[in-house]
Design a protein around this motif. Sequence first.
Motif, PDB file in Angstrom:
ATOM      1  N   GLU A  15       0.830  -1.205   0.000  1.00 62.78           N
ATOM      2  CA  GLU A  15       0.000   0.000   0.000  1.00 62.78           C
ATOM      3  C   GLU A  15       0.869   1.261   0.000  1.00 62.78           C
ATOM      4  O   GLU A  15       0.614   2.202  -0.751  1.00 62.78           O
ATOM      5  N   LEU A  16       1.905   1.263   0.816  1.00 59.60           N
ATOM      6  CA  LEU A  16       2.789   2.433   0.885  1.00 59.60           C
ATOM      7  C   LEU A  16       3.500   2.689  -0.444  1.00 59.60           C
ATOM      8  O   LEU A  16       3.738   3.840  -0.819  1.00 59.60           O
ATOM      9  N   LEU A  17       3.845   1.612  -1.151  1.00 53.87           N
ATOM     10  CA  LEU A  17       4.571   1.741  -2.416  1.00 53.87           C
ATOM     11  C   LEU A  17       3.643   1.775  -3.631  1.00 53.87           C
ATOM     12  O   LEU A  17       4.118   1.846  -4.768  1.00 53.87           O
ATOM     13  N   SER A  18       2.341   1.694  -3.395  1.00 55.52           N
ATOM     14  CA  SER A  18       1.344   1.664  -4.485  1.00 55.52           C
ATOM     15  C   SER A  18       1.663   0.549  -5.481  1.00 55.52           C
ATOM     16  O   SER A  18       1.728   0.773  -6.693  1.00 55.52           O
ATOM     17  N   THR A  19       1.861  -0.635  -4.946  1.00 57.12           N
ATOM     18  CA  THR A  19       2.132  -1.798  -5.779  1.00 57.12           C
ATOM     19  C   THR A  19       1.371  -2.981  -5.193  1.00 57.12           C
ATOM     20  O   THR A  19       0.594  -2.827  -4.262  1.00 57.12           O
ATOM     21  N   SER A  20       1.579  -4.153  -5.739  1.00 56.77           N
ATOM     22  CA  SER A  20       0.846  -5.329  -5.273  1.00 56.77           C
ATOM     23  C   SER A  20       1.621  -6.075  -4.183  1.00 56.77           C
ATOM     24  O   SER A  20       2.847  -5.956  -4.079  1.00 56.77           O
ATOM     25  N   VAL A  21       0.885  -6.859  -3.411  1.00 52.31           N
ATOM     26  CA  VAL A  21       1.521  -7.712  -2.410  1.00 52.31           C
ATOM     27  C   VAL A  21       2.444  -8.706  -3.103  1.00 52.31           C
ATOM     28  O   VAL A  21       3.541  -8.991  -2.606  1.00 52.31           O
ATOM     29  N   ALA A  22       2.045  -9.211  -4.261  1.00 48.54           N
ATOM     30  CA  ALA A  22       2.878 -10.157  -5.009  1.00 48.54           C
ATOM     31  C   ALA A  22       4.222  -9.523  -5.383  1.00 48.54           C
ATOM     32  O   ALA A  22       5.268 -10.182  -5.322  1.00 48.54           O
ATOM     33  N   GLN A  23       4.213  -8.256  -5.762  1.00 49.32           N
ATOM     34  CA  GLN A  23       5.458  -7.568  -6.115  1.00 49.32           C
ATOM     35  C   GLN A  23       6.349  -7.409  -4.889  1.00 49.32           C
ATOM     36  O   GLN A  23       7.558  -7.622  -4.952  1.00 49.32           O
ATOM     37  N   VAL A  24       5.761  -7.050  -3.757  1.00 47.14           N
ATOM     38  CA  VAL A  24       6.539  -6.909  -2.522  1.00 47.14           C
ATOM     39  C   VAL A  24       7.114  -8.268  -2.119  1.00 47.14           C
ATOM     40  O   VAL A  24       8.281  -8.373  -1.736  1.00 47.14           O
ATOM     41  N   TYR A  25       6.302  -9.317  -2.205  1.00 47.84           N
ATOM     42  CA  TYR A  25       6.768 -10.664  -1.882  1.00 47.84           C
ATOM     43  C   TYR A  25       7.957 -11.041  -2.772  1.00 47.84           C
ATOM     44  O   TYR A  25       8.950 -11.582  -2.289  1.00 47.84           O
ATOM     45  N   ALA A  26       7.880 -10.711  -4.053  1.00 41.25           N
ATOM     46  CA  ALA A  26       8.988 -10.996  -4.974  1.00 41.25           C
ATOM     47  C   ALA A  26      10.243 -10.230  -4.572  1.00 41.25           C
ATOM     48  O   ALA A  26      11.350 -10.777  -4.622  1.00 41.25           O
ATOM     49  N   MET A  27      10.093  -8.978  -4.152  1.00 46.28           N
ATOM     50  CA  MET A  27      11.249  -8.192  -3.714  1.00 46.28           C
ATOM     51  C   MET A  27      11.888  -8.824  -2.483  1.00 46.28           C
ATOM     52  O   MET A  27      13.117  -8.877  -2.367  1.00 46.28           O
ATOM     53  N   VAL A  28      11.053  -9.333  -1.577  1.00 42.12           N
ATOM     54  CA  VAL A  28      11.559  -9.991  -0.371  1.00 42.12           C
ATOM     55  C   VAL A  28      12.261 -11.291  -0.740  1.00 42.12           C
ATOM     56  O   VAL A  28      13.381 -11.563  -0.293  1.00 42.12           O
ATOM     57  N   ARG A  29      11.627 -12.103  -1.561  1.00 41.08           N
ATOM     58  CA  ARG A  29      12.200 -13.407  -1.915  1.00 41.08           C
ATOM     59  C   ARG A  29      13.503 -13.276  -2.704  1.00 41.08           C
ATOM     60  O   ARG A  29      14.395 -14.111  -2.589  1.00 41.08           O
ATOM     61  N   ARG A  30      13.630 -12.213  -3.522  1.00 42.39           N
ATOM     62  CA  ARG A  30      14.882 -11.964  -4.257  1.00 42.39           C
ATOM     63  C   ARG A  30      15.975 -11.444  -3.337  1.00 42.39           C
ATOM     64  O   ARG A  30      17.136 -11.401  -3.723  1.00 42.39           O
ATOM     65  N   GLY A  31      15.593 -10.994  -2.142  1.00 43.77           N
ATOM     66  CA  GLY A  31      16.565 -10.422  -1.225  1.00 43.77           C
ATOM     67  C   GLY A  31      16.765  -8.935  -1.410  1.00 43.77           C
ATOM     68  O   GLY A  31      17.643  -8.346  -0.790  1.00 43.77           O
ATOM     69  N   ASP A  32      15.953  -8.318  -2.241  1.00 44.48           N
ATOM     70  CA  ASP A  32      16.058  -6.873  -2.457  1.00 44.48           C
ATOM     71  C   ASP A  32      15.598  -6.100  -1.223  1.00 44.48           C
ATOM     72  O   ASP A  32      16.187  -5.086  -0.867  1.00 44.48           O
TER      73      ASP A  32
END
Length: 86
Positions: A15-32
């Motif tokens: 919500e803070l980044l105006s993106t999807s939960v799936a995108q945030v999850y991908a950023m976390v899983r990639r280690g970003d």
Amino acid sequence: MADLPRFLTLADVAELLSTSVAQVYAMVRRGDLPAIKIGGRGQWRVSEDDLEAYLAELKTATRKFIDDHPFESGDGAETEDEDAIR
């Protein structure tokens, strides 16, 4: 980001980044984006400090990209980024 809890859910970050939960999850899983898993169900949490640091890194990377790829106007050529704006 005043008045945020110390740890944010992936939905909060999305919500803070105006993106999807799936995108945030991908950023976390990639280690970003650093995150932790807590509880028996392994719910992800992102600390406010880690989110701030991640955003600062993105700003630095964006500034480098802009410096390395200056916008040239007047020649009629359009870039992919300009097309995306329309």
